[in-house]
Scaffold this active site. Structure first.
Site, mmCIF file in Angstrom:
data_model
loop_
_atom_site.group_PDB
_atom_site.id
_atom_site.type_symbol
_atom_site.label_atom_id
_atom_site.label_comp_id
_atom_site.label_asym_id
_atom_site.label_seq_id
_atom_site.Cartn_x
_atom_site.Cartn_y
_atom_site.Cartn_z
ATOM 1 N N ASP A 15 -5.149 -15.651 -10.473
ATOM 2 C CA ASP A 15 -4.786 -15.151 -9.138
ATOM 3 C C ASP A 15 -3.292 -15.609 -8.777
ATOM 4 O O ASP A 15 -2.491 -14.923 -8.089
ATOM 5 C CB ASP A 15 -5.876 -14.955 -8.075
ATOM 6 C CG ASP A 15 -5.205 -14.184 -6.988
ATOM 7 O OD1 ASP A 15 -5.075 -13.002 -7.220
ATOM 8 O OD2 ASP A 15 -5.254 -14.563 -5.927
ATOM 9 N N LEU A 41 -4.331 -8.544 -0.601
ATOM 10 C CA LEU A 41 -2.860 -8.094 -0.667
ATOM 11 C C LEU A 41 -2.117 -8.579 -1.475
ATOM 12 O O LEU A 41 -0.615 -8.138 -1.484
ATOM 13 C CB LEU A 41 -2.689 -7.860 0.893
ATOM 14 C CG LEU A 41 -3.351 -7.146 1.898
ATOM 15 C CD1 LEU A 41 -2.836 -7.458 3.528
ATOM 16 C CD2 LEU A 41 -3.264 -5.716 1.547
ATOM 17 N N ARG A 42 -2.287 -9.617 -2.007
ATOM 18 C CA ARG A 42 -1.348 -10.095 -3.097
ATOM 19 C C ARG A 42 -0.887 -9.194 -4.234
ATOM 20 O O ARG A 42 0.321 -9.430 -4.445
ATOM 21 C CB ARG A 42 -2.150 -11.355 -3.613
ATOM 22 C CG ARG A 42 -1.265 -12.401 -4.571
ATOM 23 C CD ARG A 42 -1.625 -13.824 -4.693
ATOM 24 N NE ARG A 42 -1.819 -14.485 -3.707
ATOM 25 C CZ ARG A 42 -2.859 -15.425 -3.423
ATOM 26 N NH1 ARG A 42 -3.997 -15.220 -4.265
ATOM 27 N NH2 ARG A 42 -2.671 -16.158 -2.494
ATOM 28 N N GLY A 43 -1.542 -8.178 -4.446
ATOM 29 C CA GLY A 43 -1.258 -7.565 -5.352
ATOM 30 C C GLY A 43 0.101 -6.483 -4.899
ATOM 31 O O GLY A 43 1.136 -6.275 -5.624
#
Length: 334
Positions: free
Chosen positions: A191, A272-274
């Protein structure tokens, strides 16, 4: 010392090269993970990137490549105000490396010869403002992975041991490569990579012949080969510099933000990193292409590398993550 293979001369592997260029434009994207077969140019691309990247300005003698003297850590005892130009750091983190070598430790030689307690910086200090490259990243020992996760999260290396209390900045772009047949990557580390690409061996004869010809020329007629490709690398370097300058001025319409959120919801990506990575990568691509604003075409181009490694496994869906992203792109961003 022989110069690395030119970045522009790498045949094919466009997704890998694009991902690396995007992180050179905006290091905040968060690094690149390259998974694929052996002998597909993964390590070659990283070495070539080091020669391609624009140099940085740093204080002379600073072990963490600080841009100004006031940013140098106190323990470094820097007295010079001189600013020098140096290549962007690209530091290898080998398998089997010790924790002390990574984070730094007590300088034993100074302790024994002078009786002084001094800090010897590690690889994380050298990689600040540059790249940290890990070959076979999926085989990295767990305790080193934990260290990298902590530093990648905070951007700071903290060493509390042997009577030392040391802090220094450690902001770098993480580049990892590996062969999926040799084991999977821990989800926590996976990630942390902003972009992920898969590389495969070329399947057509013409491409493979071109790879052989260029590698043979590099080995046996080095100076001629380098003089042929050096202008191409210089042009790409100038394009990266222009994109860095254009990036803050780029317009990002609200429709772009809506598209990012809609695509990530459709894919079921965690957190929300995507969305954030997808947006940063799309902005970097738009700046690289000289566009005045981020468009849907930029999102479509970077979505597979920004999102495919963030998807939950679906046992009822036999399609790979790349196919799932492509399918969602067709449905959400027609």
């Amino acid at each position: 010392m022989r110069q690395p293979f030119p970045f522009s001369a790498i045949v094919g592997q466009d997704a890998m090269k694009t991902a690396m260029v995007l992180t050179a434009i905006d290091p905040g994207i968060g690094g690149v993970l390259v998974f694929g077969d052996r002998g597909t140019g993964k390590s070659t691309a990283v070495r070539a990137l080091a020669a391609l990247l624009p140099p940085i300005e740093a204080v002379e003698g600073c072990p963490v490549n600080s841009a100004r003297r006031e940013l140098c850590p106190d323990w470094a005892l820097i007295t010079s105000d001189r600013i020098i130009t140096k290549p962007t750091p690209v530091v290898d983190l080998p398998l089997g490396v010790t924790e002390d070598r990574v984070v730094g430790a007590l300088d034993i030689e100074r302790a024994l010869t002078r009786g002084e307690k001094a800090f010897e910086p590690g690889l994380l200090a050298r990689a600040n403002r540059g790249y940290l490259y890990i070959d076979e990243v999926n085989l990295l020992e767990d305790h080193i992975v934990d260290l990298l996760l902590d530093v990648a999260q905070s951007g700071e290396n903290v060493v509390e041991r042997e009577g030392l209390s040391i802090r220094h900045p450690a902001r770098f772009v993480l580049v990892g490569s590996g062969n999926p047949e040799e084991g999977e990557l821990r989800p926590q580390l996976l990630d942390r990579f902003g972009l992920s690409v898969e590389v495969t061996s070329p399947r057509d004869i013409d491409t493979r012949v071109e790879v052989i010809k260029r590698r043979d020329a590099y080995e046996n007629d080095h100076e001629t080969f380098m003089s042929l490709w050096r202008p191409m690398d210089a042009g790409l370097r100038n394009q990266i510099l222009a994109a860095r300058e254009a990036l803050p001025k780029l317009d990002t319409p609200n429709t772009t933000l809506h598209d990012c959120a809609a695509l990530c919801i459709a894919l079921g990506s965690d957190g929300l990193r995507g969305e954030l990575t997808l947006l940063r990568a799309a902005r970097a691509l738009a700046a690289f292409e000289g566009a005045p604003a981020v468009a849907r075409s930029h999102l479509r181009a970077v979505a597979p590398m920004a999102l495919s490694h963030r998807l939950r496994r679906d046992p009822l869906d036999e399609a790979g993550s790349g196919a799932r992203v492509a399918r969602s792109l067709t449905e959400v961003l027609p």
